[in-house]
Structures are given as structure tokens and as C-alpha cells.
Write a protein that holds these residues in place. Structure first.
Motif, PDB file in Angstrom:
ATOM      1  N   ILE A   1      43.497  50.592  39.883  1.00  0.00           N
ATOM      2  CA  ILE A   1      44.135  50.516  41.198  1.00  0.00           C
ATOM      3  C   ILE A   1      44.240  49.067  41.669  1.00  0.00           C
ATOM      4  O   ILE A   1      43.618  48.171  41.107  1.00  0.00           O
ATOM      5  N   ARG A   2      45.038  48.862  42.709  1.00  0.00           N
ATOM      6  CA  ARG A   2      45.208  47.548  43.334  1.00  0.00           C
ATOM      7  C   ARG A   2      45.141  47.719  44.846  1.00  0.00           C
ATOM      8  O   ARG A   2      45.764  48.620  45.400  1.00  0.00           O
TER       9      ARG A   2
ATOM     10  N   VAL B   1      36.510  42.965  38.224  1.00  0.00           N
ATOM     11  CA  VAL B   1      37.733  43.105  39.018  1.00  0.00           C
ATOM     12  C   VAL B   1      38.584  41.846  38.864  1.00  0.00           C
ATOM     13  O   VAL B   1      38.079  40.723  38.901  1.00  0.00           O
ATOM     14  N   ASN B   2      39.885  42.029  38.673  1.00  0.00           N
ATOM     15  CA  ASN B   2      40.841  40.929  38.571  1.00  0.00           C
ATOM     16  C   ASN B   2      41.554  40.743  39.906  1.00  0.00           C
ATOM     17  O   ASN B   2      41.542  41.635  40.754  1.00  0.00           O
ATOM     18  N   GLY B   3      42.212  39.588  40.067  1.00  0.00           N
ATOM     19  CA  GLY B   3      42.981  39.340  41.277  1.00  0.00           C
ATOM     20  C   GLY B   3      42.829  37.924  41.770  1.00  0.00           C
ATOM     21  O   GLY B   3      42.656  36.990  40.984  1.00  0.00           O
ATOM     22  N   TRP B   4      42.852  37.751  43.082  1.00  0.00           N
ATOM     23  CA  TRP B   4      42.752  36.416  43.677  1.00  0.00           C
ATOM     24  C   TRP B   4      42.288  36.513  45.124  1.00  0.00           C
ATOM     25  O   TRP B   4      42.316  37.588  45.728  1.00  0.00           O
TER      26      TRP B   4
ATOM     27  N   VAL C   1      43.437  40.055  46.734  1.00  0.00           N
ATOM     28  CA  VAL C   1      43.991  41.179  45.980  1.00  0.00           C
ATOM     29  C   VAL C   1      42.974  41.528  44.905  1.00  0.00           C
ATOM     30  O   VAL C   1      42.502  40.652  44.181  1.00  0.00           O
ATOM     31  N   PHE C   2      42.626  42.805  44.843  1.00  0.00           N
ATOM     32  CA  PHE C   2      41.668  43.292  43.851  1.00  0.00           C
ATOM     33  C   PHE C   2      42.349  44.307  42.950  1.00  0.00           C
ATOM     34  O   PHE C   2      42.977  45.246  43.447  1.00  0.00           O
ATOM     35  N   GLU C   3      42.226  44.144  41.635  1.00  0.00           N
ATOM     36  CA  GLU C   3      42.725  45.116  40.669  1.00  0.00           C
ATOM     37  C   GLU C   3      41.604  45.487  39.711  1.00  0.00           C
ATOM     38  O   GLU C   3      40.860  44.618  39.245  1.00  0.00           O
TER      39      GLU C   3
ATOM     40  N   PRO D   1      51.040  48.738  44.324  1.00  0.00           N
ATOM     41  CA  PRO D   1      51.188  49.138  42.917  1.00  0.00           C
ATOM     42  C   PRO D   1      50.392  48.220  41.996  1.00  0.00           C
ATOM     43  O   PRO D   1      50.384  47.003  42.171  1.00  0.00           O
ATOM     44  N   PHE D   2      49.735  48.800  41.017  1.00  0.00           N
ATOM     45  CA  PHE D   2      48.942  48.058  40.042  1.00  0.00           C
ATOM     46  C   PHE D   2      49.862  47.167  39.219  1.00  0.00           C
ATOM     47  O   PHE D   2      50.908  47.612  38.741  1.00  0.00           O
TER      48      PHE D   2
END
Length: 94
Positions: A6-7, A34-37, A49-51, A82-83
């Protein structure tokens, strides 16, 4: 792509700039896979933003409600997005 990925975009309001929020967020995201910025906004808030997995992203959202020890979080806005499949986690400028 797995349906379990999820995002979420979060905006954290309060005393959240100048308290190591972004760097601590980066370390927490790495710990939870968790990926993102994350970045400071001109209005004094911090946006991120967390993915990742539902559990990982959920852990990060929970973390933002308190933040690092010097932060004083007043409220957290969360939006589903949206992911995209981001790689890694970065601290962005502005």
C-alpha cells in the motif's frame, strides 16, 4: 504487484521541523522495510509518502503521531494513494 502493498501520504502538523523528524523518520522507515520519502513543507508541516506492507506502513503512520522526542505533533492527515513501487527511503529538500 501484491495486493498487500500500500501507499499512504501523511502530513504531520505541530512542532515537527528542527526536531530531527525527517532523519528519525528515515531510520524508522528502514527499520520497518518501508520505502518512500519525507520533506519539510513551507507551512511548517512535514509531509511523507510511505509504501510497503500494510503492517509496515501502519507502523510508520503510528510513529508519525508522536515522532521523535522533541516533536509536538498536533495532528496527522492521512491519504490513500495508488501504489507506485518506490525504492528506498529519502529525505527531500523543500
Amino acid at each position: 504487484m501484491s495486493a498487500s502493498m500500500i501507499r499512504r501520504r501523511v502530513v504531520v502538523h505541530g512542532t515537527v521541523q528542527g526536531v530531527f523528524f525527517r532523519d528519525t523518520c528515515r531510520r524508522e522507515a528502514s527499520r520497518h522495510g518501508v520505502n518512500g520519502w519525507v520533506r519539510n513543507r513551507p507551512d511548517g508541516a512535514v509531509e511523507a509518502v510511505f509504501e510497503g506492507t500494510v503492517d509496515g506502513v501502519g507502523s510508520m503512520i503510528s510513529w508519525t503521531r508522536q515522532g521523535p522526542p522533541s516533536a509536538q505533533v498536533e495532528r496527522v492527515e492521512t491519504a490513500e494513494e495508488p501504489f507506485e513501487g518506490l525504492a528506498g527511503f529519502g529525505v527531500r529538500q523543500g
